[in-house]
Design an enzyme around this catalytic site. Structure first.
Site, short mmCIF file in Angstrom:
data_model
loop_
_atom_site.label_atom_id
_atom_site.label_comp_id
_atom_site.label_asym_id
_atom_site.label_seq_id
_atom_site.Cartn_x
_atom_site.Cartn_y
_atom_site.Cartn_z
N CYS A 199 -16.10 -18.66 -23.08
CA CYS A 199 -17.19 -18.91 -22.11
C CYS A 199 -16.87 -20.16 -21.27
O CYS A 199 -16.16 -21.26 -22.14
CB CYS A 199 -18.42 -19.15 -23.03
SG CYS A 199 -19.79 -19.94 -22.23
N HIS B 126 -16.19 -22.48 -38.35
CA HIS B 126 -16.58 -21.59 -37.33
C HIS B 126 -15.31 -21.54 -36.16
O HIS B 126 -14.65 -22.62 -35.96
CB HIS B 126 -18.04 -22.38 -36.47
CG HIS B 126 -18.44 -21.49 -35.56
ND1 HIS B 126 -17.96 -21.29 -34.04
CD2 HIS B 126 -19.68 -20.65 -35.58
CE1 HIS B 126 -18.78 -20.36 -33.73
NE2 HIS B 126 -19.78 -20.13 -34.37
N HIS C 230 -21.05 -13.06 -32.77
CA HIS C 230 -21.63 -12.97 -33.95
C HIS C 230 -22.85 -12.13 -34.03
O HIS C 230 -23.84 -12.51 -34.19
CB HIS C 230 -21.99 -14.31 -34.68
CG HIS C 230 -20.73 -15.08 -34.73
ND1 HIS C 230 -20.54 -16.57 -34.93
CD2 HIS C 230 -19.57 -14.72 -35.30
CE1 HIS C 230 -19.31 -17.00 -35.09
NE2 HIS C 230 -18.57 -15.63 -35.42
N SER D 237 -24.34 -16.40 -36.95
CA SER D 237 -24.57 -16.82 -35.79
C SER D 237 -25.10 -18.28 -35.66
O SER D 237 -26.26 -18.42 -36.12
CB SER D 237 -25.37 -16.08 -34.79
OG SER D 237 -26.08 -16.57 -33.87
N GLU E 109 -15.39 -21.22 -33.15
CA GLU E 109 -15.28 -22.32 -31.82
C GLU E 109 -14.89 -23.77 -32.19
O GLU E 109 -14.18 -24.41 -31.55
CB GLU E 109 -16.72 -22.40 -31.46
CG GLU E 109 -16.94 -23.25 -30.01
CD GLU E 109 -18.23 -23.33 -29.59
OE1 GLU E 109 -19.08 -22.56 -29.62
OE2 GLU E 109 -18.36 -24.65 -29.19
S1 SF4 Z 1 -23.84 -19.79 -26.57
FE1 SF4 Z 1 -21.88 -19.92 -26.51
S2 SF4 Z 1 -21.13 -18.09 -25.27
FE2 SF4 Z 1 -23.46 -18.48 -24.79
S3 SF4 Z 1 -23.22 -19.83 -23.04
FE3 SF4 Z 1 -23.40 -21.15 -24.70
S4 SF4 Z 1 -21.30 -21.68 -24.98
FE4 SF4 Z 1 -21.44 -19.77 -23.94
#
Ligand code: SF4
Length: 387
Positions: free
Chosen positions: A133, A161, A74, A299, A163
């Site tokens: 991630c 979102h 984001h 974000s 995620e």
């Molecule tokens: S903020 Fe999201 S992309 Fe960044 S380390 Fe944490 S889980 Fe992974």
């Protein structure tokens, strides 16, 4: 391939000024300006890796169409640079409805995609570059285990979102997998009340109908629950919500049977936690007059950094250096709106002290590159007459 794109990445996102500030103890003094930079800020390991993979994909598959399912992270600057680098966004109006096939390369973002989307793209035979991630994958693993063991995943997150949608979809890997998404303490309190005393089932479903898996029955599916989080939520709030559910389940089923009805694990990623801890430490250590938080308005982790700061000092959440309009005017997003709310900005006048010392705290969300942070410091130098 990593080495091949390293120079390109450094040129796009590096900042010598930020390196210098880091070396100088995260402090920058120039004339009447002092900037205190949080000791953890900006690109996290997951974002670093996702952006790196995206650049590598372009280099590895020359002559092939390379797509992203949507924003890789984001941050508007990073996404625009990827567009300029030839990557097409399937979420962009002129790419929606595009027919994909085995010749196409599709990059999956750091926050992952839903189980259904993953299957659809695999069935189409696309070459997938998965940048999900590791910290998100850890959450998924636990949600899958909950579903496997007959526990409903109660996810502290934002329903819209990417995620959270992807995490919730993991429950569907088992036929009776269930999930419920709660946004905040207020929603968690409603669910906890239902756990304790039951209540009006229809009213519950009317309130949470969009936030539960198909066929969800609160009278059945709240009997065994496991907590999970969107990785970028406010850690203190996630822990509080987990405790609320633990207490409600203990009251309902008793301490001896708690383990059969309630599970939890820590799902805030370490990068999010470190950035939240660092900004609290900065504010406890330094007498800053105001705080600037830099990052995309959508974000989640940036919005939460801004919430932490705003509870202690005057705070401006800005998307980029262009928001610093002049020494008198700043364009920023009101703190407190969820990151999934439509982007909205306000302009505040007289935001910088016109005379005397100016002491500013600065941090940036996990999707903000260093060059943007560096440009913010340079702009502050200009506005305080020190550039
Ligand atoms: S903020 Fe999201 S992309 Fe960044 S380390 Fe944490 S889980 Fe992974």
């Amino acid at each position: 391939m990593k080495e091949a794109v390293a120079g390109e990445l450094a040129a796009a996102y590096h900042s010598k000024l930020v390196d210098d500030v880091r070396t100088a103890g995260f402090r920058h003094d120039k004339g009447r300006l002092t900037v205190h930079l949080a000791r953890e800020f900006g690109f996290c390991y997951g974002v670093d890796r996702a952006v790196d993979y995206a650049y590598q994909a372009v280099a590895r598959f020359p002559g092939r169409n390379v797509f992203l399912t949507g924003e890789i992270i984001h941050n508007p600057h990073v996404n625009d640079r990827l567009r300029a680098n030839g990557i097409k966004f399937l979420s962009d109006p002129d790419e929606r409805g595009r027919h994909l096939g085995p010749d196409d390369v599709v990059i999956l973002p750091a926050f992952g995609v839903t189980v259904e989307e993953m299957k659809r793209l695999s069935d189409l035979g696309c070459t997938l570059v998965d940048t999900t991630c590791g910290s998100v994958l850890t959450v998924w693993k636990n949600v899958v285990r909950y579903a496997q063991d007959g526990f409903t995943a109660v996810i502290h997150g934002k329903l819209k979102h990417e995620e959270t949608r992807a995490t919730a979809s993991q429950a569907s890997k088992f036929p009776n997998g269930r999930y419920l998404v709660v946004l905040d303490r207020e929603e968690a309190a409603i669910v906890c009340e239902y756990i304790r005393k039951r209540g009006d089932r229809n009213a519950f479903l009317a309130r949470f109908g969009q936030a539960v898996s198909a066929g969800f029955d609160p009278d059945v599916d709240l009997a065994r629950i496991g907590c999970a989080n969107q990785t970028t939520m406010l850690m203190s709030e996630s822990l509080e919500i987990e405790q609320m559910f633990r207490d409600a389940m203990r009251e309902r089923y008793g301490e001896a049977a708690l383990a059969q009805h309630f599970r939890a694990f820590d799902t805030i990623c370490s990068a999010t936690q470190e950035r939240q801890d660092a900004v609290i430490a900065l504010l406890e250590r330094e007498p800053v007059q105001l705080m600037i938080v830099v990052g995309g308005y959508n974000s989640s982790n940036t919005c939460n950094l801004a919430r932490i700061c705003a509870s202690r000092v005057r705070t401006f959440h800005i998307a980029d250096p262009e928001c610093l309009l002049s020494a008198d005017r700043i364009r920023h997003r009101p703190v407190g709106l969820p990151s999934t709310a439509p982007p909205s900005e306000v302009v505040t006048e007289n935001w910088l002290p016109a005379e005397g010392r100016v002491i500013i705290g600065l941090t940036a969300g996990a999707s903000t590159p260093n060059n943007i942070v560096g440009q913010v410091i340079e702009t502050l130098e200009r506005f305080t007459g020190t550039a």
